[in-house]
Design a protein around this motif. Structure first.
Motif, mmCIF file in Angstrom:
data_model
loop_
_atom_site.group_PDB
_atom_site.id
_atom_site.type_symbol
_atom_site.label_atom_id
_atom_site.label_comp_id
_atom_site.label_asym_id
_atom_site.label_seq_id
_atom_site.Cartn_x
_atom_site.Cartn_y
_atom_site.Cartn_z
ATOM 1 N N TYR B 280 0.852 -1.039 0.088
ATOM 2 C CA TYR B 280 0.114 -0.047 0.121
ATOM 3 C C TYR B 280 0.799 1.335 0.052
ATOM 4 O O TYR B 280 0.600 2.149 0.635
ATOM 5 N N LYS B 281 1.858 1.170 -0.745
ATOM 6 C CA LYS B 281 2.577 2.527 -0.934
ATOM 7 C C LYS B 281 2.269 2.939 -2.327
ATOM 8 O O LYS B 281 2.050 2.217 -3.317
ATOM 9 N N VAL B 282 2.303 4.209 -2.246
ATOM 10 C CA VAL B 282 1.958 4.904 -3.544
ATOM 11 C C VAL B 282 3.241 4.916 -4.695
ATOM 12 O O VAL B 282 4.265 5.209 -4.393
ATOM 13 N N VAL B 283 3.047 4.243 -5.850
ATOM 14 C CA VAL B 283 4.079 4.050 -6.654
ATOM 15 C C VAL B 283 4.029 4.886 -7.816
ATOM 16 O O VAL B 283 5.039 5.274 -8.687
ATOM 17 N N HIS B 284 2.797 5.666 -8.067
ATOM 18 C CA HIS B 284 2.765 6.373 -9.122
ATOM 19 C C HIS B 284 1.492 7.373 -8.947
ATOM 20 O O HIS B 284 0.762 7.245 -8.281
ATOM 21 N N ASN B 285 1.647 8.403 -9.893
ATOM 22 C CA ASN B 285 0.851 9.641 -9.501
ATOM 23 C C ASN B 285 0.461 10.208 -10.637
ATOM 24 O O ASN B 285 1.210 10.543 -11.675
ATOM 25 N N PHE B 286 -0.878 10.466 -11.133
ATOM 26 C CA PHE B 286 -1.472 11.349 -12.349
ATOM 27 C C PHE B 286 -1.950 12.525 -12.008
ATOM 28 O O PHE B 286 -2.518 12.525 -11.112
ATOM 29 N N ASP B 287 -1.597 13.542 -12.661
ATOM 30 C CA ASP B 287 -2.125 14.898 -12.531
ATOM 31 C C ASP B 287 -3.119 15.102 -13.513
ATOM 32 O O ASP B 287 -3.174 14.960 -14.798
ATOM 33 N N TYR B 288 -4.294 15.693 -13.272
ATOM 34 C CA TYR B 288 -5.461 16.049 -14.251
ATOM 35 C C TYR B 288 -5.726 17.593 -13.977
ATOM 36 O O TYR B 288 -5.445 18.318 -12.771
ATOM 37 N N PRO B 289 -6.354 18.219 -14.880
ATOM 38 C CA PRO B 289 -6.557 19.387 -14.794
ATOM 39 C C PRO B 289 -7.702 20.152 -14.061
ATOM 40 O O PRO B 289 -7.702 21.138 -13.670
ATOM 41 N N ALA B 290 -8.576 19.115 -13.631
ATOM 42 C CA ALA B 290 -9.790 19.462 -12.914
ATOM 43 C C ALA B 290 -10.039 18.250 -11.812
ATOM 44 O O ALA B 290 -9.466 17.204 -12.030
ATOM 45 N N SER B 291 -10.982 18.661 -10.914
ATOM 46 C CA SER B 291 -11.383 17.774 -9.788
ATOM 47 C C SER B 291 -11.802 16.597 -10.527
ATOM 48 O O SER B 291 -12.560 16.648 -11.572
ATOM 49 N N ILE B 292 -11.421 15.337 -10.008
ATOM 50 C CA ILE B 292 -12.007 14.021 -10.737
ATOM 51 C C ILE B 292 -13.212 13.345 -9.896
ATOM 52 O O ILE B 292 -13.074 13.301 -8.786
ATOM 53 N N LEU B 293 -14.115 13.071 -10.553
ATOM 54 C CA LEU B 293 -15.386 12.381 -10.106
ATOM 55 C C LEU B 293 -15.452 10.920 -10.376
ATOM 56 O O LEU B 293 -15.864 10.558 -9.661
ATOM 57 N N SER B 294 -14.933 10.540 -11.430
ATOM 58 C CA SER B 294 -15.189 9.231 -11.894
ATOM 59 C C SER B 294 -13.885 8.634 -12.661
ATOM 60 O O SER B 294 -13.222 9.551 -13.086
ATOM 61 N N LEU B 295 -13.606 7.524 -12.405
ATOM 62 C CA LEU B 295 -12.379 6.782 -12.972
ATOM 63 C C LEU B 295 -12.636 5.404 -13.409
ATOM 64 O O LEU B 295 -13.384 4.774 -12.615
ATOM 65 N N ALA B 296 -11.934 4.904 -14.345
ATOM 66 C CA ALA B 296 -12.370 3.537 -14.872
ATOM 67 C C ALA B 296 -11.028 3.082 -15.772
ATOM 68 O O ALA B 296 -10.530 3.858 -16.402
ATOM 69 N N LEU B 297 -10.670 1.813 -15.443
ATOM 70 C CA LEU B 297 -9.633 1.321 -16.090
ATOM 71 C C LEU B 297 -10.046 0.384 -17.038
ATOM 72 O O LEU B 297 -10.948 -0.492 -16.762
ATOM 73 N N ALA B 298 -9.584 0.144 -18.477
ATOM 74 C CA ALA B 298 -10.148 -0.643 -19.258
ATOM 75 C C ALA B 298 -9.688 -2.089 -18.905
ATOM 76 O O ALA B 298 -8.514 -2.102 -18.235
ATOM 77 N N PRO B 299 -10.158 -3.359 -19.262
ATOM 78 C CA PRO B 299 -9.768 -4.448 -18.927
ATOM 79 C C PRO B 299 -8.070 -4.413 -19.603
ATOM 80 O O PRO B 299 -8.126 -3.877 -20.854
ATOM 81 N N TYR B 300 -7.159 -5.291 -18.964
ATOM 82 C CA TYR B 300 -5.773 -5.267 -19.393
ATOM 83 C C TYR B 300 -5.363 -3.760 -19.318
ATOM 84 O O TYR B 300 -4.376 -3.859 -20.079
ATOM 85 N N ASP B 301 -6.015 -2.992 -18.593
ATOM 86 C CA ASP B 301 -5.113 -1.406 -18.595
ATOM 87 C C ASP B 301 -5.165 -0.952 -19.846
ATOM 88 O O ASP B 301 -4.240 -0.120 -20.212
ATOM 89 N N GLU B 302 -5.971 -1.368 -20.853
ATOM 90 C CA GLU B 302 -5.550 -0.772 -22.258
ATOM 91 C C GLU B 302 -5.880 0.916 -22.317
ATOM 92 O O GLU B 302 -5.273 1.608 -23.126
ATOM 93 N N SER B 303 -6.797 1.350 -21.437
ATOM 94 C CA SER B 303 -6.857 2.774 -21.330
ATOM 95 C C SER B 303 -7.389 3.070 -19.832
ATOM 96 O O SER B 303 -8.075 2.338 -19.091
ATOM 97 N N ILE B 304 -7.049 4.507 -19.926
ATOM 98 C CA ILE B 304 -7.735 5.174 -18.531
ATOM 99 C C ILE B 304 -8.743 6.048 -18.781
ATOM 100 O O ILE B 304 -8.332 6.967 -19.503
ATOM 101 N N VAL B 305 -9.781 5.852 -18.230
ATOM 102 C CA VAL B 305 -10.859 6.932 -18.527
ATOM 103 C C VAL B 305 -11.231 7.627 -17.219
ATOM 104 O O VAL B 305 -11.577 7.071 -16.050
ATOM 105 N N VAL B 306 -11.173 9.039 -17.320
ATOM 106 C CA VAL B 306 -11.421 9.809 -16.106
ATOM 107 C C VAL B 306 -12.387 10.886 -16.565
ATOM 108 O O VAL B 306 -12.358 11.528 -17.582
ATOM 109 N N GLY B 307 -13.497 10.867 -15.584
ATOM 110 C CA GLY B 307 -14.392 12.091 -15.840
ATOM 111 C C GLY B 307 -14.268 13.160 -14.773
ATOM 112 O O GLY B 307 -13.917 12.885 -13.568
ATOM 113 N N MET B 308 -14.430 14.425 -15.206
ATOM 114 C CA MET B 308 -13.970 15.434 -14.181
ATOM 115 C C MET B 308 -15.216 16.658 -13.942
ATOM 116 O O MET B 308 -16.025 16.448 -14.672
ATOM 117 N N THR B 309 -15.028 17.319 -12.946
ATOM 118 C CA THR B 309 -16.200 18.251 -12.674
ATOM 119 C C THR B 309 -16.373 19.238 -13.816
ATOM 120 O O THR B 309 -17.266 19.922 -13.828
#
Lengths: 768, 526
Positions: B280-309
Motif C-alpha cells: 500500500y505504498k504510492v508507486v505512481h501519480n497522475f495529474d489532471y486539470p480538474a477535480s476528478i469524479l469518476s475513474l475507470a480502467l479498461a480490461p488489461y489496462d488498455e486505457s484510463i478513462v477519467v471524468g471531471m467536474t
C-alpha cells in the motif's frame, strides 16, 4: 656512525633549464642550455639529451656560440671561468679564468680573429670586455639580467639598459650615448626597461618595458635627435624580445604566455601563438631562422617551426613548491608530482624524461600574475595503481573551494579517466589522503581524507545499478574536536592510524571503531607510517619536536625515540626511515633497531625539498649490511634547484656506466649505408662479447642494407676487398638475427624467473 | 600551443522521483483524448465483454463509447433529470441507471427506450447495480433506503432501511448472488445478505463513504470517503487492514488494475494515485486539470478513462509496443553510413603527400566569447532566455568562471536598464537555490556595489531590488525555522541514535548555518 665509501649521492636528472636563454646550433639540430653546473645538449628532433658538458664548479650563467667556429661554444659560470667546448663531441677545449663571478656572456660576430666576451660583475657594477685575456671596462652600472645587454648591427655598438636608462656604446668611436625615460608617464605606468635587443641589419634597438610596451629606437647616434616608436600589446612586463635573423620579424613574449610576432616596419600586423603553457622567459631564433625556441617559467622549452606547428620539448616542469609531495605510480613506476598548473606530471626515473601531464583541474588556465587558480594539492595512488585520488584547492580571500576527484585507470586508453568528483568534501583544507592497501580483490578499496575541519572521512567504492562504480562517503570520524594531521593504513589494511595533534588514534577499518590511542606528549605528530612485512607491528611517526617515534602495536608501547626532522618511508622489504635533518644528513633506520643502519652527512647543497623511496625494477644483490637497504628500492630526493638526486652503490654505478656507453643515441651522424654496415659489424662484435646485453634495435636495419649498398655510388664506397667479406656476411644475416632474438627472449625468461623469486620473498611491488 | 578548455559545467545530481518499473508502466500511455460532455461526469463504467465499450454518465445523458471512437456509439437521453450510475450487466446486454427523479431505468444496449422503469424510491437514486445472477437489481437512494428489484416483472423484492443518511455507493458480489455492500453518508459500510432481512456486517469508515470496491477474490473490501482510503478484511468480520491518507481532498473513485496488483484512487484534489496492493505504498501519480469524479480502467489496462467536474472526459490509451519503441529512438533521421566512410577508406600510395586536416573544435557560444576574453558578451550569451530558463547551471558556470578570472565586475558593469533587469531576474529566480547560492551571492553583491548610485532612477530596477530583498528575508526566516526543527530533531535523536549519525545531522546543521550566513551577509548589504 661511519661514512660509507661505496654509497654516494648522484645526480639523476631534473634540474632547471630555464635559467638562461638556450642556444641553437647553426644547423638547427642541437639545442644547448645551461642547467645547473653543466650545459646540456639536446637534439631538436628527438628531444633526447645528447651530451652533458660538465666542468664548471658553479652555476652556469651563459652559453654563446663561437662566432668564428659554429661547432664551438663558450660557457661562463659564477665560478669565474669561461670555457670553450666542442659541443658535438662534448670536449673541453680551453678555459679562461676571469676570477670574478660572471653573470652573462655575449659575442659579436664581426670581430674576426678575436672574440668578445662581456662579463658582468655585480658587486663592482662594472662590465668587462675581454680580448684575449685583456680586460677593459666598457660600461659600468649595468644590470645583471642577461637580457639587458645586446650587440648591435655588425657588432658596432652595444646597447645596455638599467632602470630607466638606455646606454648605447659605440665600440669604434669608444663613446656612449645615454637616453633616459621619465619615471612614470601620464597613465601611471612603469617605464622601466625589462629587456633589449638590436636589429641584425638595421640601426634599430627594440626595448621592452614593464608596462608591456615595446619601443623601437632609431637614429640613436645623435644625442638629441633620436626617435622612437611604440608597439603595445602586452599588458604586463615584456619578458623577452628577439629579432629573426633576417630582421623581418620581431618576437616578444611575456607573462601572458603568448608569443607575439610583429612585422618589422608594419606595426599593425602581428601574429599570435597563444596558450603556450606558462610565462615566457626567453625567446630565441635559430641562426637559419627556421626554428623558434621559447623557454617558460615552468621549466619547459618548446620549439616551433615557422609554420607554427609545435614540436614540444617539454623537459621538466617545476614549481616553487611541490604540494603533492613525490609519489610513485605503482603501474608505470614513474615519479608523480605537480606539473603544469592544474596538472600532475608523470616523470620517468629511468629515462629522466617527462612522460605526460595529466589534466586534473580541467579548466582554462588564465595567465595573469595576481590571479588565484585551482591548484592540485594532494594526490594518492592505491597499491595496484588502478585508482588515483587528487585534491584541488582554490583559495580566494576567505572562501575556500575544494574538489576531491577520483580517477580510474582505463586499460584501453592507458590513462586515468575521471570517475567521481566530490565538491566540498571537507569544510577546510585537506591535510592527508591515503588509500587502504588492497590485500585481495574481494575487499573494497577505501580512501581516507583528513581535514583541518576536525574530521576525517572514509570514502568507499560503491557500485550503482546503472552508472557503474562511484565513490561515496562511508564514515566520518573525529576525536575530541582535535585537528587530524595525517593518516595511514597498516600493510594488511585492517588498521587505520590517524594523528590528532600529539595523539595517534588507531581505528579498525572494518567496523570504524576506535581501538586505541597512543600519545607522546612533546610536539605534534607530523608524519605517520606503518611498518611492512617483518616489521608490520611497528607504527612510526615523527613529531614537531624533532623526534622519531616508533610504537609496537602488539604491546602499545613506545620503543625508540631519536631526534630527527623529516622522513619518508619505504614500501618494500622492511620499513626503513630516512630522515633529512637540518644539517642535511640522511639517516636510515630499521624500525626494530634504534641505531641507524646508514647515515650520510651533507648530501647536497641547499635544502632538500621532498624525498621518496622508489622500488627498483631489478633487485640488486648486495651483501654488505650498510647497503642492503638499497637492494629493493632507491631513495630519490629533490633539491632546492629541482635537481633529482639518489643514492647508488659502486657496483650499480659501474653497471650503469657500461650500459650508458651502448645506449648513446648519436643523432648527429647521418644514416648512410656505410654507417649501417660498420655499425652492424661493431654490434656483432659486441654480440659475441656480451650476448645478453647487446642492443636489439639495430637488427631492424639488416634487411635493407645490402640493397642500399648496391644503390650507393661506387666512388663513396671503400675498397671492394674490404667490403666483400662484409657483404657476403650481411646476406647471411637472417640466421644470426634469429639466434640473437632467441637469446634475447631467453634472457627475459631468466629475468622473469628472477622476478618470481623476488615475489616469493614477499615484496609488495610486483614488476609487470 | 594547447587548445582552449571549455568551461566546466557542473552536473548536479537529479532530484525527484526515481525511475521504477511502475513509472515506466504508467507512463506508457499516449497523450489524453479529451471529450466535452454536457455536465460533470459522475460515472464511467466498462462493459465486461469485448469490444469493451464504456458508458459515461454525465448530466441527463448516458453515452456509450467504443474503445477507440471519439464519437459516442449510442446515447440514452430519455432522462427527466440528472442521471447517475450507468452500469453494464455482466453479459454486456443491459444497462441500468438511476436518476435524480427517483426512477431507475433499465436499457437494452441495442435499443433506445427504457425496457423497464423501477419506481418506488422517493429521492434521487445514486446507486444501481446488477446482482451476479443477472436477474435482480440493487439500488440505493437518498431516501436512506436500498432496494432489491426483480428484472423480469419489475417488482420490488425487498427494502432495507438500515442506513441513516444518503446512500451514494455500493457494490454487488460477483461470486455470490445473494451479497451486496452499500456505503452511506452516515459513515458506515454495510454488507447485506438477500436471504435475511438485515445487514450481516457493518464497518465504520468514520467519513461519508463515496466509493466502494471489492477485490476479485472478494476477501478484501476497499472504501473511500473523505481523504481516506480504507481496506477491510471481510473474512475477519470486517477488520480494518490499512488506512491510506495520500490525498488532500475527498477521494471520489476507486479502481483496480488488470491483475489486482495495483489500486487506483481518484480525488477532488485532481490526482490519481496508484498503490501497490502488497504494501500500500504510492508507486505512481497522475495529474489532471480538474477535480476528478469518476475513474475507470479498461480490461488489461488498455486505457484510463477519467471524468471531471469541468465536464471533460479524458481518455488515455496505452501505447502499442511499436509506438513505445519509436518514442525512445531518435526522431531525426541520421546521415547514412556512406556519409561517414566517404574518403576514409582511401589508402595513400607511396608518393602521396599527406595533408593533415585540422579537427575543428566546437565550442559553446559563451566559450567562444570567453576564449576571446569578451567577458560582457560571454555573460550575455549565458543569459539568453533559453539557457537562463532551461539550463541555469550553464549560466551559473559562466558566472563562476568569470569570477575565477577576476573579471566578473567588468562583465556586470556598464549595463542598461533592460540588461540589468535580466540579470536581476535571473538572480531572483536562482539565488535561493541551494546549488547556486554560493556562486550567485558574489554577483549580487557586485551589482549592489556598482549600481548603488543609480538606485531610484529606474522603477523597474527598484522593484526588482525590493523583490530580491523580500526573497532574501523570506529565505532567512525559512532557514531559521529549519534550524529550529533540526535542533529539535537532534535533541530527540541524540539519545536514541549511535554516535556517527548524530555527527552527520550536526554536519547538516553546520551546512544550513553556513548558507544562512551567506544570505544574511547579502541582506545586510541590501
Amino acid at each position: 656512525m661511519v661514512e660509507h665509501a661505496d654509497i654516494r649521492v648522484v645526480h639523476r636528472g631534473g634540474s632547471k633549464i630555464n635559467f638562461r636563454a638556450p642556444v641553437i646550433s647553426d644547423d638547427s639540430r642541437l639545442l644547448l642550455c645551461a642547467s645547473g653546473e653543466c650545459v646540456k645538449v639536446y637534439s631538436t628532433s628527438t628531444e633526447e639529451c645528447v651530451h652533458h658538458l660538465r666542468a664548471h664548479t658553479d652555476v652556469v650563467t651563459g652559453v654563446v656560440l663561437r662566432p668564428s667556429n659554429h661547432l664551438q661554444v663558450y660557457s661562463c659560470s659564477m665560478d669565474g671561468t669561461i670555457r670553450l667546448w666542442d659541443f658535438t663531441d662534448a670536449i673541453l677545449i680551453k678555459t679562461y679564468v676571469i676570477g670574478q663571478p660572471i653573470y652573462s656572456i655575449y659575442a659579436s660576430a664581426q670581430h674576426n680573429g678575436m672574440f668578445h666576451l662581456v662579463a658582468v660583475h655585480l658587486q663592482q657594477s662594472t662590465e668587462q670586455l675581454v680580448e684575449a685575456r685583456e680586460l677593459s671596462v666598457v660600461i659600468s652600472h649595468v644590470s645583471s639580467n642577461p637580457a639587458a645587454i645586446a650587440f648591435g648591427r655588425a657588432g658596432e655598438y652595444l646597447a645596455s639598459t638599467k632602470g630607466l636608462q638606455l646606454e648605447v656604446f659605440f665600440l669604434k668611436k669608444q663613446k656612449s650615448n645615454r637616453f633616459s625615460l621619465k619615471e612614470e608617464n601620464k597613465k601611471g605606468r612603469k617605464n622601466t626597461f625589462s629587456c633589449v635587443t638590436c636589429h641584425p641589419t638595421d640601426d634599430c634597438i627594440a626595448t621592452g618595458h614593464e608596462d608591456g610596451q615595446i619601443r623601437l629606437w632609431r637614429n640613436f647616434s645623435h644625442k638629441k635627435e633620436y626617435t622612437y616608436s611604440t608597439l603595445h600589446w602586452h599588458h604586463t612586463t615584456v619578458g623577452s624580445l628577439c629579432f629573426t635573423p633576417e630582421g623581418t620579424n620581431l618576437l616578444s613574449g611575456g607573462v601572458e604566455s603568448v608569443l607575439v610576432q610583429w612585422r618589422y616596419n608594419q606595426d599593425t600586423q602581428r601574429d599570435f601563438l597563444p596558450r603556450l603553457g606558462a610565462a615566457i622567459t626567453h625567446v630565441t631564433v635559430s641562426p637559419d631562422g627556421t626554428l623558434f625556441t621559447t623557454t617558460h617559467s615552468d621549466n619547459s622549452k618548446s620549439c616551433y617551426t615557422l609554420t607554427a606547428q609545435a614540436l614540444l620539448i617539454c623537459l621538466y616542469c617545476s614549481r616553487e613548491s611541490i604540494e603533492t609531495d613525490l609519489l610513485i605510480d605503482p603501474r608505470s613506476k614513474a615519479l608523480v608530482m605537480n606539473g603544469k598548473p592544474g596538472h600532475l606530471q608523470f616523470y620517468s626515473l629511468q629515462r629522466d624524461k617527462l612522460m605526460y601531464n595529466l589534466d586534473i583541474v580541467q579548466q582554462e588556465y588564465i595567465y595573469q600574475s595576481d590571479l588565484q587558480q585551482f591548484e592540485v594539492v594532494k594526490a594518492a595512488f592505491n597499491s595496484s595503481g588502478n585508482w588515483l585520488a587528487t585534491v584541488e584547492r582554490e583559495q580566494k580571500d576567505a572562501e575556500l573551494e575544494l574538489n576531491l576527484k577520483l580517477w580510474a585507470f582505463d586499460d584501453q586508453t592507458q590513462s586515468f579517466v575521471l570517475n567521481t568528483t566530490i565538491s566540498a568534501p571537507h569544510e577546510n583544507r585537506i591535510t592527508a589522503l591515503c588509500f587502504s592497501p588492497a590485500t585481495d580483490s574481494q575487499t573494497t578499496t577505501v580512501l581516507v581524507s583528513s581535514s583541518k575541519d576536525g574530521h576525517f572521512k572514509a570514502w568507499q567504492l560503491t557500485y550503482l545499478q546503472y552508472e557503474g562504480p562511484c565513490w561515496s562517503c562511508d564514515f566520518v570520524g573525529a576525536y575530541h574536536g582535535l585537528v587530524p594531521s595525517c593518516c595511514c593504513f597498516s600493510a594488511d589494511g585492517s588498521l587505520l592510524a590517524v594523528s590528532f595533534q600529539e595523539v595517534v588514534t588507531v581505528w579498525s577499518s572494518a567496523s570504524w571503531e576506535l581501538l586505541t590511542t597512543l600519545s607522546q606528549p612533546p610536539g605534534d605528530i607530523r608524519d605517520l607510517c606503518f611498518g611492512q612485512l617483518s616489521c608490520s607491528k611497528y607504527l612510526l611517526g615523527t613529531s614537531t619536536s624533532n623526534l622519531l617515534l616508533c610504537w609496537n602495536l602488539l604491546t602499545c608501547s613506545c620503543k625508540i625515540t631519536a631526534p630527527l626532522l623529516m622522513y619518508t618511508s619505504l614500501p618494500t622489504f622492511a620499513v626503513i626511515a630516512a630522515s633529512f635533518s637540518s644539517l642535511l644528513s640522511v639517516f636510515v633506520f630499521k624500525p626494530s633497531e634504534p641505531r641507524p643502519i646508514f647515515s650520510q652527512k651533507a648530501v647536497c647543497s641547499g635544502k632538500v625539498m621532498r624525498a621518496v623511496f622508489a622500488p627498483r625494477e631489478e633487485m640488486l644483490e648486495s651483501c654488505e649490511e650498510s647497503s642492503q637497504w638499497l637492494n629493493r628500492c632507491q631513495l630519490y630526493f629533490l633539491s632546492q634547484h629541482m635537481d633529482l638526486m639518489t643514492f647508488t652503490t659502486k657496483a650499480e654505478e659501474d653497471k650503469l656506466m657500461d650500459s650508458s656507453k651502448q645506449l648513446v643515441i648519436d643523432d648527429t651522424v647521418a644514416m648512410t649505408p656505410f654507417h649501417l654496415l660498420l655499425g652492424k659489424r661493431r654490434k656483432e662484435r659486441e654480440d659475441s662479447a656480451r650476448p645478453y646485453t647487446a642492443g636489439l634495435p639495430m637488427s631492424l636495419t639488416h634487411v635493407s642494407s645490402p640493397s642500399q649498398l648496391l644503390q650507393t655510388p661506387a666512388h663513396v664506397l671503400p675498397s671492394t676487398s674490404y667490403l666483400c667479406s662484409m657483404f657476403v656476411r650481411s646476406l647471411l644475416i637472417s640466421v644470426t638475427d634469429n639466434r640473437s632474438v632467441t637469446q634475447y627472449s631467453y634472457s627475459t625468461n631468466t629475468h622473469s624467473s628472477a622476478f618470481t623469486g623476488f615475489i616469493l620473498h614477499g615484496s609488495t611491488s610486483v614488476p609487470k | 600551443m594547447a587548445s582552449f578548455k571549455p568551461t566546466k559545467i557542473h552536473v548536479y545530481p537529479k532530484l525527484g522521483e526515481k525511475v521504477t518499473q511502475d513509472t515506466l508502466y504508467w507512463k506508457n500511455y499516449k497523450a489524453p483524448i479529451q471529450i466535452k460532455q454536457f455536465g460533470a461526469v459522475s460515472n464511467v463504467a466498462f462493459s465486461p465483454v469485448a469490444p469493451y465499450n464504456f458508458a459515461v454518465t454525465a448530466f441527463t445523458r448516458i453515452h456509450i463509447y467504443g474503445p477507440f471512437s471519439q464519437e459516442p456509439i449510442k446515447s440514452f437521453t430519455r432522462f427527466k433529470d440528472t442521471a447517475y450510475s450507468g452500469r453494464f450487466r455482466s453479459d454486456g446486454q443491459l444497462l441500468v441507471a438511476g436518476c435524480e427523479d427517483s426512477v431507475v431505468r433499465l436499457f437494452d444496449v441495442g435499443g433506445k427506450t427504457a425496457l423497464r422503469m423501477f419506481k418506488g424510491h422517493t429521492k434521487a437514486v445514486h446507486l444501481t447495480d446488477f446482482t451476479s445472477d443477472r436477474y435482480q437489481i440493487v439500488t440505493g437512494s437518498d431516501d436512506y433506503s436500498c432496494r432489491l428489484w426483480d428484472i423480469p416483472n419489475a417488482t420490488e423484492l425487498n427494502t432495507y432501511r438500515e442506513h441513516t443518511d444518503y446512500i451514494r455507493c455500493g457494490v454487488t458480489s460477483k461470486l455470490n448472488r445473494d451479497l451486496f455492500i452499500t456505503g452511506s453518508y452516515d459513515h458506515t459500510v454495510k454488507l447485506f445478505d438477500v436471504r435475511t432481512d438485515k445487514s450481516v456486517m457493518t464497518m465504520d469508515h468514520e467519513q461519508p463513504v463515496e466509493s466502494l470496491l471489492l477485490y476479485p477474490s472478494e476477501g478484501l473490501l476497499v472504501s473511500a470517503g473523505g481523504r481516506f482510503v480504507k481496506v477491510w478484511d471481510l473474512l475477519k468480520q470486517g477488520q480494518p487492514l490499512v488506512s491510506l491518507r495520500n490525498h488532500h481532498k475527498t477521494v471520489t473513485c476507486l479502481c483496480l488494475s488488470k491483475n489486482g496488483e495495483r489500486l487506483l484512487s481518484a480525488s477532488l484534489d485532481r490526482h490519481v494515485k496508484v498503490y501497490n496492493t502488497t504494501n500500500y505504498k504510492v508507486v505512481h501519480n497522475f495529474d489532471y486539470p480538474a477535480s476528478i469524479l469518476s475513474l475507470a480502467l479498461a480490461p488489461y489496462d488498455e486505457s484510463i478513462v477519467v471524468g471531471m467536474t469541468n465536464s471533460v472526459l479524458s481518455i488515455k490509451h496505452k501505447k502499442s509496443p511499436s509506438e513505445s519503441k519509436d518514442s525512445t529512438s531518435q526522431q531525426r533521421r541520421r546521415p547514412s553510413y556512406r556519409m561517414f566512410v566517404k574518403g576514409k577508406n582511401y589508402i595513400p600510395k607511396q608518393d602521396d603527400f599527406l595533408v593533415g586536416k585540422q579537427v575543428k573544435e566546437h565550442l559553446a557560444k559563451h566559450d567562444k566569447q570567453l576564449k576571446k576574453f569578451n567577458v560582457s558578451k560571454a555573460l550575455d550569451t549565458a543569459l539568453e532566455s533559453w539557457t537562463r530558463r532551461r539550463k541555469p547551471e550553464v549560466t551559473v558556470a559562466v558566472i563562476k568562471e568569470l569570477n575565477r578570472r577576476g573579471t566578473l565586475k567588468n562583465a556586470l558593469a556598464g549595463r542598461d536598464e533592460q540588461e540589468l533587469s535580466r540579470i536581476l531576474n535571473f538572480l531572483i529566480g536562482n539565488l535561493v537555490d541551494a546549488r547556486f547560492t554560493l556562486v550567485l551571492v558574489t554577483p549580487a553583491e557586485m551589482i549592489l556595489d556598482i549600481y548603488r548610485s543609480i538606485i531610484g532612477q529606474s522603477p523597474v530596477i527598484d522593484r526588482q531590488l525590493l523583490r530580491l530583498h523580500e526573497l532574501l528575508e523570506r529565505e532567512l526566516d525559512y532557514q531559521r525555522e529549519l534550524l529550529e526543527v533540526l535542533g529539535m530533531l537532534d535533541t530527540l535523536f541524540a539519545s536514541s541514535l549511535p554516535r556517527n549519525a548524530v555527527e552527520l545531522s550536526l554536519k547538516n546543521l553546520c551546512c544550513c548555518a553556513r548558507m544562512e550566513n551567506n544570505t544574511f551577509c547579502l541582506l545586510e548589504v541590501l
